[in-house]
Scaffold this motif. Structure first.
Motif: not given
Length: 764
Positions: A448, A519-520, A444, A590, A516, A586, A512
């Motif tokens: 990134d 996931h965060n 990851s 984004s 992100n 991330g 994507q």
């Protein structure tokens, strides 16, 4: 301009047309040395009749040249025609002070003339004084004193002419001087700012200092406009500034030339020139005026020699095709002409050519500005080119490193998956999960960094293809569900039922961004929930506005930190980084992906209460309907989903072969292996093989050439590219070569099997 010559102290203009033509009052003025004759004073001594104007050292009395230090009186009777317009006199400065009387009345004064140093006071400026009407005979008395300058007496002509025209001409000259001063001074400040805040090139610095210093000479010499504006100026200070502005201006011009074209310069010659200027500047600063003014004529000769040498340097630069040398060569030619005109006027050889000098200065400084601007622009272009090269090298380096990191990661992740499928003990399973998590985390980070680099380089492109928003969000939830469950967090999905049609957009980039955010949210939530929502805000004609939001009950973000979290490599604070890890890229990725599409990523958050990240995006509507289910129902690697499928695996790395073969055979596939492209051409059997997994980078024959050969041979079976590069880097070349699809290493076993099933079922 005319010149009217007096004879034995009398100038008869009674029959001259003085209304239209200005004239210089030259000729034989009555002259009394070491006498200051005032109005009403009786005159006993006989005068001499030297030429006016002339310096005292050029006048002989009793067979001896007069000294420059002393005082004297000049007398002139002027007879004018009875009918005339209003007339005026233009009275210049003298060395070093004067008083002019007309028919016994004080008409003009510069400083205070006196018989001793203590009684006199020097001052320089140029004055226009009107002559009274109704009088046809004028008796001029000019008192002059000098105790300070190396030259004494008169050196400029007094002019007589039409008052209106003379005042207009004087105002025009003053305007020219002020315009030149402003142009040079502001230009100097501009180039000084360019040096301080931009390109730190010494030639720019020295040219700026030259402009600033030389601007003083426009209003502090010749007509002395500055002295007229500020009559209280101290002569002893202004005369030093006047001379220093010349000497230091020449010094900085020499330094400018030296640093502008250093390869064409003789260093020793330049050093001698510069030291001559420094020495003379020191003399001006500390010596008495009578001494340093005596050296000016010698310095003017040196200045002309300096200009000639600069002309030679610029000629060499032009011959060697240096940057801006043509402008420099032309500009120095103009400056040589200017210095010649100024020096000839200073020595009284020619009259003043104000318009020519003004035009010459403008042309010279314009050409010099062109040189520096051109050099500055050229430097910026070179810097931009180097930056682009550096960016290209950085991109190539990151791409290469990505490939080299992904290759062993493929083995690590693949082996971990294989071991986990072999029913390990609980302690082994825990270790394998830690290994798999760490490897995926490293992957990851690599992804990134590569993505951010591509965004910065402007190499990101957006597709416009049909996509099912509910399906995309459902896949994200399915992919992140196991991570959320491990932390005991409820992962929820809310999809608006009004979203019945697919939309046009880039599913990869949208996935994507949302991945992100989800996931965060999971990473920074210790307990509670994470909810991803897609809501239809409005549908207008052929477009739909959709609001995406990711809500969590995590640690939250303080208000003062909510802006910096979108910066690269930044988290809310250092403790967050230590507690939760991550690169801080991330959110930055984004945000930039959305900004490139004209969309803003926003956040509402409170510490310890959670956060909501959201954005609204407008999509064109597609005629195709959405799927009925948002989330995939099954895992393609469960059981023997690839049973009966025969695959040719073309891979040169034995570890990658081992991992891929183990995963695919466990799913029921039959695998044949070729270690390079040439071997693949021999082993492929379309009667048996249903699909080819082809590595891109191989010895002897790479995947591109192998695929091209297969397509040329008429092979139509699916060929899937296996690559450690990102799809964006290779997709154009891959699809041109004939690949059917691309799978990126390290591949997820589920994804690999899904792609294989998709293409083998479509063929079937």
């Amino acid at each position: 301009m005319s010149s009217w010559s007096a004879s034995k102290g009398v100038l008869d203009l009674s029959k001259q047309n003085v209304s239209q033509i200005s004239g210089e009052l030259r000729g034989e003025w009555a002259f009394y040395w070491n006498q200051l004759i005032g109005p009403g004073d009786s005159i006993r001594a006989l005068p001499s009749y030297p030429e006016f104007p002339s310096l005292w050292r050029n006048i002989s009395e009793n067979g001896k040249d007069l000294p420059s230090i002393g005082y004297a009186t000049y007398l002139l009777k002027i007879i004018l025609p009875p009918k005339r317009p209003a007339l005026a006199l233009r009275v210049p400065d003298v060395y070093s002070c004067y008083a002019l009387y007309l028919n016994g009345q004080l008409l003009s004064q510069n400083g205070i003339p006196g018989k001793t140093r203590d009684q006199a006071r020097p001052f320089w400026t140029t004055s226009i004084v009107s002559l009274p009407d109704g009088i046809d005979t004028f008796n001029l008395v000019l008192q002059v004193s000098n105790f300070w300058h190396a030259k004494g007496g008169t050196y400029k002509n007094i002019l007589l002419g039409n008052q209106e025209k003379m005042i207009l001409n004087q105002d025009r000259n003053s305007a020219i001087d002020l315009i030149l001063t402003g142009c040079l001074f502001m230009g100097g400040l501009f180039f000084l700012g360019m040096f301080l805040f931009g390109q730190h090139e010494k030639s720019i610095l020295y040219f700026s200092l030259f402009c600033i210093l030389y601007s003083y000479r426009m209003i502090g010499t010749d007509d002395y406009v500055l002295h007229k504006l500020l009559p209280g100026l101290n002569w002893f200070q202004t005369v030093r500034v006047e001379y220093l502005s010349l000497v230091l201006g020449v010094a900085f011009f020499i330094l400018y030339v030296r640093h502008l074209y250093p390869l064409e310069v003789n260093i020793k010659t330049m050093q001698v020139m510069i030291w001559a200027c420094w020495v003379y500047a020191a003399v001006i600063s500390f010596a008495v005026p009578a001494f340093f003014t005596s050296l000016l004529s010698d310095f003017l000769v040196l200045m002309f020699a300096y200009t000639a040498y600069a002309f030679l340097i610029f000629f060499r630069a032009a011959r060697n095709n240096r940057v801006g040398s043509d402008y420099a060569f032309l500009g120095t030619g103009v400056m040589m002409m200017l210095f010649l005109i100024i020096n000839l006027h200073y020595f009284g050889i020619i009259s003043e050519l104000k318009g020519v000098v003004f035009t010459g200065y403008i042309v010279f400084f314009f050409l010099q500005s062109l040189i520096l601007s051109y050099r500055f622009s050229n430097t910026l272009k070179q810097a931009a080119r180097l930056a682009q090269q550096g960016l290209k090298i950085k991109s190539e380096f990151l791409s290469t490193m990505s490939h080299e990191i992904r290759t062993p990661l493929n083995v690590v992740i693949g082996t971990a998956h294989v071991l986990l499928r072999n029913k390990p003990r609980e302690d082994q399973k825990e270790s394998m999960n830690v290994l798999l998590f760490s490897a995926n985390n490293l992957l990851s980070i690599v992804n990134d960094i590569l993505d951010y680099n591509k965004i910065e380089a402007g190499k990101i492109n957006f597709e416009q293809i049909n996509m099912d928003l509910r399906e995309i969000v459902g896949n994200i939830v399915a992919g992140q569900k196991s991570i959320a469950e491990e932390k005991g967090i409820a992962l929820q999905l809310v999809a608006d039922g009004d979203l019945r049609n697919k939309v046009l957009g880039d599913p990869t980039r949208l996935t994507q961004v949302l991945s992100n955010l989800v996931h965060n949210a999971i990473k920074f939530t210790i307990k509670g929930h994470v909810k991803i929502s897609i809501l239809v805000e409005r549908i207008t004609g052929d477009s739909v506005t959709v609001r995406f939001s990711v809500e969590d009950s995590g640690i939250g973000i303080p208000l003062e930190k909510q802006k910096i979290i979108f910066e690269r490599f930044t988290q809310a604070d250092s403790s967050t980084s230590r507690s939760f890890g991550g690169t801080g890229l991330g959110l930055a990725i984004s945000k930039k992906i959305l900004e490139l599409q004209g969309v803003s990523l926003l956040v509402n958050s409170e510490p310890d209460k959670g956060s909501v990240f959201y954005f609204e995006q407008i999509f064109p509507l597609s005629a195709e309907l959405c799927a009925t289910k948002a989330v995939p129902a099954s895992n393609p690697t469960d059981g023997k989903s690839l049973g009966g499928i025969s695959i040719l695996l073309v891979e040169d790395n034995p570890f990658n072969v081992m991992v891929a073969q183990s995963i695919l055979e466990e799913c029921g596939a039959q695998i044949d292996v070729a270690s390079n492209g040439l071997e693949a051409l021999d082993k492929i059997d379309t009667s048996r093989h249903q699909l080819v997994l082809m590595d891109i980078n191989m010895p002897m024959m790479d995947g591109y050439k192998t695929t091209e050969r297969l397509r040329l041979n008429g092979e139509t079976l699916p060929i899937i590219a296996l690559t450690a590069s990102t799809p964006q880097e290779i997709e154009q070349e891959a699809y041109t070569a004939g690949f059917t699809d691309i799978v990126v290493k390290p591949f997820n076993p589920d994804e690999l099997c899904r792609v294989i099933l998709q293409h083998t079922q479509s063929v079937a």
